[in-house]
Design an enzyme around this catalytic site. Structure first.
Site, PDB file in Angstrom:
ATOM      1  N   VAL A  63      53.434  34.794  -6.343  1.00 22.13           N
ATOM      2  CA  VAL A  63      53.488  34.182  -5.003  1.00 22.13           C
ATOM      3  C   VAL A  63      53.166  35.167  -3.883  1.00 22.13           C
ATOM      4  O   VAL A  63      52.817  34.757  -2.776  1.00 22.13           O
ATOM      5  CB  VAL A  63      54.861  33.525  -4.731  1.00 22.13           C
ATOM      6  CG1 VAL A  63      55.095  32.340  -5.647  1.00 22.13           C
ATOM      7  CG2 VAL A  63      56.012  34.534  -4.820  1.00 22.13           C
ATOM      8  N   TYR A 155      67.768  41.667   0.093  1.00 23.32           N
ATOM      9  CA  TYR A 155      67.678  40.306  -0.468  1.00 23.32           C
ATOM     10  C   TYR A 155      68.262  39.303   0.533  1.00 23.32           C
ATOM     11  O   TYR A 155      67.648  38.284   0.860  1.00 23.32           O
ATOM     12  CB  TYR A 155      68.455  40.257  -1.792  1.00 23.32           C
ATOM     13  CG  TYR A 155      68.552  38.881  -2.397  1.00 23.32           C
ATOM     14  CD1 TYR A 155      67.522  38.379  -3.192  1.00 23.32           C
ATOM     15  CD2 TYR A 155      69.666  38.075  -2.183  1.00 23.32           C
ATOM     16  CE1 TYR A 155      67.605  37.113  -3.754  1.00 23.32           C
ATOM     17  CE2 TYR A 155      69.758  36.806  -2.740  1.00 23.32           C
ATOM     18  CZ  TYR A 155      68.732  36.327  -3.526  1.00 23.32           C
ATOM     19  OH  TYR A 155      68.807  35.070  -4.072  1.00 23.32           O
ATOM     20  N   ALA A 157      68.653  39.652   3.687  1.00 21.96           N
ATOM     21  CA  ALA A 157      67.796  39.560   4.878  1.00 21.96           C
ATOM     22  C   ALA A 157      66.617  38.616   4.623  1.00 21.96           C
ATOM     23  O   ALA A 157      66.245  37.815   5.491  1.00 21.96           O
ATOM     24  CB  ALA A 157      67.287  40.952   5.265  1.00 21.96           C
ATOM     25  N   LYS A 159      66.572  36.088   2.668  1.00 25.89           N
ATOM     26  CA  LYS A 159      67.058  34.708   2.590  1.00 25.89           C
ATOM     27  C   LYS A 159      67.466  34.184   3.973  1.00 25.89           C
ATOM     28  O   LYS A 159      67.340  32.986   4.249  1.00 25.89           O
ATOM     29  CB  LYS A 159      68.213  34.612   1.587  1.00 25.89           C
ATOM     30  CG  LYS A 159      67.783  34.935   0.150  1.00 25.89           C
ATOM     31  CD  LYS A 159      66.699  33.987  -0.343  1.00 25.89           C
ATOM     32  CE  LYS A 159      66.335  34.196  -1.798  1.00 25.89           C
ATOM     33  NZ  LYS A 159      65.319  33.251  -2.282  1.00 25.89           N
ATOM     34  N   ILE A 188      74.601  30.554  -9.345  1.00 26.26           N
ATOM     35  CA  ILE A 188      74.031  29.554 -10.250  1.00 26.26           C
ATOM     36  C   ILE A 188      73.700  30.218 -11.588  1.00 26.26           C
ATOM     37  O   ILE A 188      73.143  31.322 -11.616  1.00 26.26           O
ATOM     38  CB  ILE A 188      72.743  28.948  -9.634  1.00 26.26           C
ATOM     39  CG1 ILE A 188      72.954  28.560  -8.164  1.00 26.26           C
ATOM     40  CG2 ILE A 188      72.260  27.754 -10.457  1.00 26.26           C
ATOM     41  CD1 ILE A 188      73.919  27.457  -7.879  1.00 26.26           C
TER      42      ILE A 188
HETATM   43  P1  NAD Z   1      65.345  32.862 -12.420  1.00 27.86           P
HETATM   44  O1  NAD Z   1      65.150  34.330 -12.549  1.00 27.86           O
HETATM   45  O2  NAD Z   1      65.876  32.095 -13.561  1.00 27.86           O
HETATM   46  O3  NAD Z   1      63.998  32.161 -11.921  1.00 27.86           O
HETATM   47  C1  NAD Z   1      63.129  32.776 -11.001  1.00 27.86           C
HETATM   48  C2  NAD Z   1      61.703  32.552 -11.476  1.00 27.86           C
HETATM   49  O4  NAD Z   1      60.822  33.112 -10.490  1.00 27.86           O
HETATM   50  C3  NAD Z   1      61.391  33.245 -12.804  1.00 27.86           C
HETATM   51  O5  NAD Z   1      60.805  32.327 -13.695  1.00 27.86           O
HETATM   52  C4  NAD Z   1      60.412  34.348 -12.428  1.00 27.86           C
HETATM   53  O6  NAD Z   1      59.451  34.632 -13.428  1.00 27.86           O
HETATM   54  C5  NAD Z   1      59.776  33.765 -11.181  1.00 27.86           C
HETATM   55  N1  NAD Z   1      59.180  34.778 -10.324  1.00 27.86           N
HETATM   56  C6  NAD Z   1      59.678  35.994  -9.980  1.00 27.86           C
HETATM   57  N2  NAD Z   1      58.819  36.654  -9.195  1.00 27.86           N
HETATM   58  C7  NAD Z   1      57.740  35.841  -9.029  1.00 27.86           C
HETATM   59  C8  NAD Z   1      56.517  35.966  -8.344  1.00 27.86           C
HETATM   60  N3  NAD Z   1      56.206  37.086  -7.661  1.00 27.86           N
HETATM   61  N4  NAD Z   1      55.644  34.943  -8.386  1.00 27.86           N
HETATM   62  C9  NAD Z   1      55.937  33.820  -9.085  1.00 27.86           C
HETATM   63  N5  NAD Z   1      57.070  33.649  -9.779  1.00 27.86           N
HETATM   64  C10 NAD Z   1      57.963  34.655  -9.758  1.00 27.86           C
HETATM   65  O7  NAD Z   1      66.335  32.731 -11.169  1.00 27.86           O
HETATM   66  P2  NAD Z   1      66.782  31.483 -10.269  1.00 27.86           P
HETATM   67  O8  NAD Z   1      68.194  31.729  -9.965  1.00 27.86           O
HETATM   68  O9  NAD Z   1      66.382  30.179 -10.826  1.00 27.86           O
HETATM   69  O10 NAD Z   1      65.964  31.809  -8.946  1.00 27.86           O
HETATM   70  C11 NAD Z   1      65.321  30.814  -8.175  1.00 27.86           C
HETATM   71  C12 NAD Z   1      65.578  31.069  -6.702  1.00 27.86           C
HETATM   72  O11 NAD Z   1      66.965  30.903  -6.430  1.00 27.86           O
HETATM   73  C13 NAD Z   1      65.248  32.476  -6.206  1.00 27.86           C
HETATM   74  O12 NAD Z   1      64.570  32.384  -4.966  1.00 27.86           O
HETATM   75  C14 NAD Z   1      66.606  33.122  -6.021  1.00 27.86           C
HETATM   76  O13 NAD Z   1      66.561  34.127  -5.046  1.00 27.86           O
HETATM   77  C15 NAD Z   1      67.418  31.937  -5.585  1.00 27.86           C
HETATM   78  N6  NAD Z   1      68.882  32.032  -5.713  1.00 27.86           N
HETATM   79  C16 NAD Z   1      69.479  32.207  -6.937  1.00 27.86           C
HETATM   80  C17 NAD Z   1      70.867  32.211  -7.019  1.00 27.86           C
HETATM   81  C18 NAD Z   1      71.582  32.342  -8.352  1.00 27.86           C
HETATM   82  O14 NAD Z   1      72.801  32.575  -8.359  1.00 27.86           O
HETATM   83  N7  NAD Z   1      70.913  32.203  -9.469  1.00 27.86           N
HETATM   84  C19 NAD Z   1      71.640  32.057  -5.865  1.00 27.86           C
HETATM   85  C20 NAD Z   1      70.997  31.900  -4.649  1.00 27.86           C
HETATM   86  C21 NAD Z   1      69.617  31.855  -4.583  1.00 27.86           C
END
Ligand code: NAD
Length: 259
Positions: A63, A155, A157, A159, A188
């Site tokens: 991305v 991170y 910042a 978000k 999550i």
């Molecule tokens: P995850 O690691 O299971 O999924 C994230 C996915 O993003 C992975 O499949 C990874 O390969 C992909 N990815 C990473 N860098 C990338 C890039 N440069 N281009 C394309 N794809 C890329 O984790 P998740 O928890 O499902 O994360 C999804 C979103 O949720 C993220 O933005 C994360 O910051 C946010 N988030 C997660 C939590 C949590 O507790 N899991 C809490 C708050 C926010």
């Protein structure tokens, strides 16, 4: 190439795992055509097998790379006839540690994926969103956008930036008839949080461990709503209020946790 053939469509980044993958599943189950993009080719392959090759378009995408994003959106547009009902900017990475102990290059990388990645998505998908009645531009922010969080400062910042961008564009894009909203997940169960963090999660409260499908449900509800911020779980909205009303109290509480 698979075709949407009149079905509604969603473009998901970070779709190979976690909440992106659950969202792909849920929307496909509801009869939507899914564009699933990620860095993780093996994860996309297994998702494609699960969703059915006629129901999705999968593709490798970093991305943070604008040219790659343009190619991915062009392929999606070919499959959907130039439409996109939902853009889900979800890909993200996390890094933990004290700010002054984290290499600057890693901090820039966080910004490039978590913030520039979202900007790339919105810029490139905008013509499709404009061409689709009632479209939704949706992004993954975080509970760490309620108050700057120690040990994940950069991170957090990024978000905050996604949340602010969402609020601003929710107004600006009214002139294009595009809705803009985000999700603020707590803790999550996905590939992202450390196992130790998940093991130590409390049984109750806003930072209890939540299944990724709950975020997918929030995306689905968001498409059918005009709400701006989706907190998962909902109690996280209280944290946002508390940080607005008394940031020093919350700062000191977080400092005690750190201690
Ligand atoms: P995850 O690691 O299971 O999924 C994230 C996915 O993003 C992975 O499949 C990874 O390969 C992909 N990815 C990473 N860098 C990338 C890039 N440069 N281009 C394309 N794809 C890329 O984790 P998740 O928890 O499902 O994360 C999804 C979103 O949720 C993220 O933005 C994360 O910051 C946010 N988030 C997660 C939590 C949590 O507790 N899991 C809490 C708050 C926010």
């Amino acid at each position: 190439m698979a075709q949407a053939a009149g079905r509604q469509s969603i473009f998901i980044t970070g779709a190979a795992s976690g909440m992106g993958r659950e969202t792909a599943r849920l929307f496909q189950q509801q009869g939507w055509f899914v564009g699933a993009f990620d860095l993780n080719g093996a994860g996309l392959e297994s998702l494609r097998a699960e969703l059915g090759a006629d129901n999705c378009l999968t593709g490798l995408l970093d991305v943070s790379d604008r040219a790659q994003f343009e190619a991915a959106v062009a392929a999606f547009a070919e499959a959907t006839g130039g439409r996109m009902d939902v853009l889900f900017n979800n890909a993200g990475i996390a890094m933990r540690g004290f700010f002054d102990e984290m290499p600057f290059e890693q901090q820039l990388n966080l910004i490039n994926v978590n913030l520039v990645g979202v900007l790339n998505g919105i810029h490139t998908a905008l013509p499709l969103l404009k061409a689709t009645p009632n479209a939704l531009c949706f992004s993954t922010s975080s509970s760490s956008a309620t108050m700057g969080m120690p040990l994940i400062a950069v991170y957090s910042a990024t978000k905050h930036a996604v949340k602010g961008l969402t609020e601003a564009l929710a107004n600006e894009f009214r002139r294009h008839d595009i809705r803009v909203a985000d999700v603020l997940p707590g803790l999550i169960r996905t590939g992202m949080p450390d196992q130790t963090l998940m093991d130590a999660a409390p049984d109750t409260g806003p930072f209890r461990l939540i299944e990724a499908v709950e975020v997918a449900k929030a995306v689905w509800q968001a498409y059918h709503s005009d709400k701006l911020h989706w907190y998962v779980p909902e109690e996280l909205a209280e944290l946002d209020k508390a940080s607005g009303l008394d940031p020093e109290r919350l700062r000191d509480k977080l400092a005690r946790n750190l201690g």
